[in-house]
Motif scaffolding. Sequence first.
Motif, mmCIF file in Angstrom:
data_model
loop_
_atom_site.group_PDB
_atom_site.id
_atom_site.type_symbol
_atom_site.label_atom_id
_atom_site.label_comp_id
_atom_site.label_asym_id
_atom_site.label_seq_id
_atom_site.Cartn_x
_atom_site.Cartn_y
_atom_site.Cartn_z
ATOM 1 N N LEU A 196 36.098 -59.549 66.987
ATOM 2 C CA LEU A 196 35.150 -58.454 67.221
ATOM 3 C C LEU A 196 34.091 -58.381 66.119
ATOM 4 O O LEU A 196 32.909 -58.228 66.395
ATOM 5 C CB LEU A 196 35.898 -57.125 67.318
ATOM 6 N N TRP A 255 26.846 -54.660 67.086
ATOM 7 C CA TRP A 255 26.337 -53.484 67.805
ATOM 8 C C TRP A 255 26.592 -53.586 69.307
ATOM 9 O O TRP A 255 26.685 -52.588 69.998
ATOM 10 C CB TRP A 255 24.842 -53.301 67.553
ATOM 11 N N GLN A 256 26.735 -54.834 69.824
ATOM 12 C CA GLN A 256 26.883 -54.911 71.289
ATOM 13 C C GLN A 256 28.289 -54.568 71.762
ATOM 14 O O GLN A 256 28.544 -54.499 72.942
ATOM 15 C CB GLN A 256 26.398 -56.243 71.826
ATOM 16 N N LEU A 257 29.213 -54.308 70.830
ATOM 17 C CA LEU A 257 30.539 -53.830 71.211
ATOM 18 C C LEU A 257 30.538 -52.327 71.367
ATOM 19 O O LEU A 257 31.442 -51.755 71.935
ATOM 20 C CB LEU A 257 31.554 -54.112 70.111
ATOM 21 N N THR A 258 29.565 -51.696 70.785
ATOM 22 C CA THR A 258 29.637 -50.252 70.600
ATOM 23 C C THR A 258 29.343 -49.519 71.898
ATOM 24 O O THR A 258 28.664 -50.022 72.772
ATOM 25 C CB THR A 258 28.624 -49.789 69.552
ATOM 26 N N ASP A 259 29.891 -48.301 71.979
ATOM 27 C CA ASP A 259 29.543 -47.433 73.093
ATOM 28 C C ASP A 259 29.331 -46.030 72.535
ATOM 29 O O ASP A 259 29.231 -45.855 71.310
ATOM 30 C CB ASP A 259 30.625 -47.482 74.184
ATOM 31 N N GLY A 260 29.256 -45.046 73.423
ATOM 32 C CA GLY A 260 28.990 -43.681 72.980
ATOM 33 C C GLY A 260 29.969 -43.207 71.912
ATOM 34 O O GLY A 260 29.599 -42.454 71.017
ATOM 35 N N GLY A 261 31.229 -43.666 72.012
ATOM 36 C CA GLY A 261 32.231 -43.254 71.038
ATOM 37 C C GLY A 261 31.857 -43.665 69.630
ATOM 38 O O GLY A 261 31.938 -42.873 68.693
ATOM 39 N N ASP A 262 31.419 -44.917 69.466
ATOM 40 C CA ASP A 262 31.048 -45.394 68.140
ATOM 41 C C ASP A 262 29.847 -44.643 67.581
ATOM 42 O O ASP A 262 29.788 -44.334 66.396
ATOM 43 C CB ASP A 262 30.721 -46.893 68.195
ATOM 44 N N MET A 263 28.888 -44.367 68.457
ATOM 45 C CA MET A 263 27.707 -43.621 68.017
ATOM 46 C C MET A 263 28.109 -42.243 67.509
ATOM 47 O O MET A 263 27.658 -41.804 66.441
ATOM 48 C CB MET A 263 26.725 -43.450 69.183
ATOM 49 N N ALA A 264 28.971 -41.558 68.270
ATOM 50 C CA ALA A 264 29.381 -40.217 67.871
ATOM 51 C C ALA A 264 30.196 -40.270 66.585
ATOM 52 O O ALA A 264 30.037 -39.418 65.705
ATOM 53 C CB ALA A 264 30.187 -39.558 68.992
ATOM 54 N N GLN A 299 38.098 -43.191 72.172
ATOM 55 C CA GLN A 299 37.330 -42.889 70.967
ATOM 56 C C GLN A 299 36.324 -41.758 71.196
ATOM 57 O O GLN A 299 36.212 -40.839 70.398
ATOM 58 C CB GLN A 299 36.574 -44.115 70.466
#
Lengths: 218, 381
Positions: B63, B142-151, B317
């Motif tokens: 990852l 960054w392409q693994l990330t979703d809303g959870g990571d941003m929050a 997450q």
Amino acid sequence: MTVPPPVTDRPTAPVPADPAERLAPGGTSLRPRYRRALTAGAVAVVSLALYHCAMVFLAIAPPSTVKNHAYRQVDWWIYPWFEQGWKMFAPEPVATNRAVEVRVYGADGASRWENLTAMDDARIRGDVMTSRQHANVVRRAWDGLSGLDLRKGPRNAHERIKFRYTRNVMTGRMEQLGYHDFDRLQVRVRMQKVPPFDDMNAVQPVRTVVLPWWKVRT
Amino acid sequence: MTVRALAGAGRGELESLAGRLTDFFRLLTLRPLALYSAAAIRIGVGGLFALYLIRELPYADLLWGPHSPWTPQLADEWLQLYGWPDWVEFLYSPLITTDVRLFYALYGAAVVIALLYMVGWHTRVTGALHTLCVMAFFTRSWQLTDGGDMAIMLITFYAAFTASGRRWSLDARRARRRAETHGPADYRLLPGTGEQAEELRRRAVTFVHNAALGVMAAQMMMIYCAAALVKVMGPKWQDGTALYYILHISWLQPFPALSEWLAGPGHLVPLAVMAYVTVFSQLFFPLAVFNRTVKYCWLVVMCGTHLGIIVTMGVFQFSVIMLIGDLVFLPDSFWRRAAYYTRVLFAARGERPAPPPSGSGPPLPVPAPADGAAGEKLASY
């Protein structure tokens, strides 16, 4: 003329002295110089907080005259620390199941199609804390290609990196499945819409998007 | 004459308003708000990230590591495209390495830092380091990330500015022990500074803490409101069938039998009700939190929807970090009351624990008469 009442506390039950309070303001009166410094600092902090909130608001807001005007400023402030994007399942919820399938071409000719999405989904079952490896990697790699010209290939540096990434993802997965010594790779995606709610048992047609063969550096 | 009278009457109102505003800001420099919630957020943020990293350990290298399809070279080229200054790039690129051993060392360090932050060991330092760790993972792939990571990134960043170590932390325990053995020590962060400078520092810290909580609250409101406003535009949310479609998506089915049953025939009405509850609870969240009674009802609903999303859709997450973010709306009086009820529940028969102090917090410090200026009023703060 009403004079604002000084800040006083409502009568409360005595609070036992908490040693953790040692860092709380002790109530020493500040001399004018320090008071001015505190005021200036407070004004700076409040300004920064309000500016930040305004930038976040503009980053979330749909395109507008204000946003077009401050586009660069907003981007500069927001990325990458304060990235915003809260369109989860909206305005339209995801209503299509996508299966990413890959085959490789090696010395033995073309392999069979391997359904990577089905393998990922099998790992997700029964797990409420799914790994990024199974929940996001292949799915997001495919999503990353949306808006790109899948036939003609990348048009700029950003797109070139996205294509390379997607190819790496697919290559890595195929190698994990035991395929080695291949020099080309092909991706196809089978899409099937969820049947409409008023006809739950309807069988939806499967639409397939087949990408051209990609060269793989080995 | 009447205009002058109006102006005269209005001046009083205006001055009173200005006075109240000044008092409000003065209060914000004197009293750190929601210290228990700040501590709970710290524990949640650190714990969630440690759990996340430990859970991803089997796939860490694939990852974020040297063997990720987002190779160190790709990550580096991507960063170059932004054209940031060198020191900014350095901040974002600690995990961009081709050395597997170094990668796992950093990975382990990130877990340790997250856990230390969770237990509140030198909270300010671990908080800053933890924020950098979260950022490094976020920018590495960054392409693994979703809303959870941003929050997670946002809440972690804001939380680093709060005084989250004052409660439920090793720091607080150490301070308590020191006070028990040595008595209330004259605690100064910077030895040798004058009393005035120390007081100024404490008030500045208090004000920054309060401002960070305010920004966090505003961020939560904007997330909910934005999510709802976009949903309102969608026909499937309007006719209440959105959840039916989402429940049929294969990658959102940790328990397919449950999803199938929920989206099955005869459940369209409850699903529509759930969809409307989701949209309206998010849409009016920014208004609801301003009223004490409504706020608690609202938070219960939000809690329910987040827990529901975890169980039915496996969106872990994001749901957990939003639950943690919601804590920012709980004042200290809530936690005191909750602790009181817990004590009552577990008290021995016939024993009655003392009720918590009413009011919104400990009494404001009484101003010590400054040198020469005896009897100075609080207004001189």
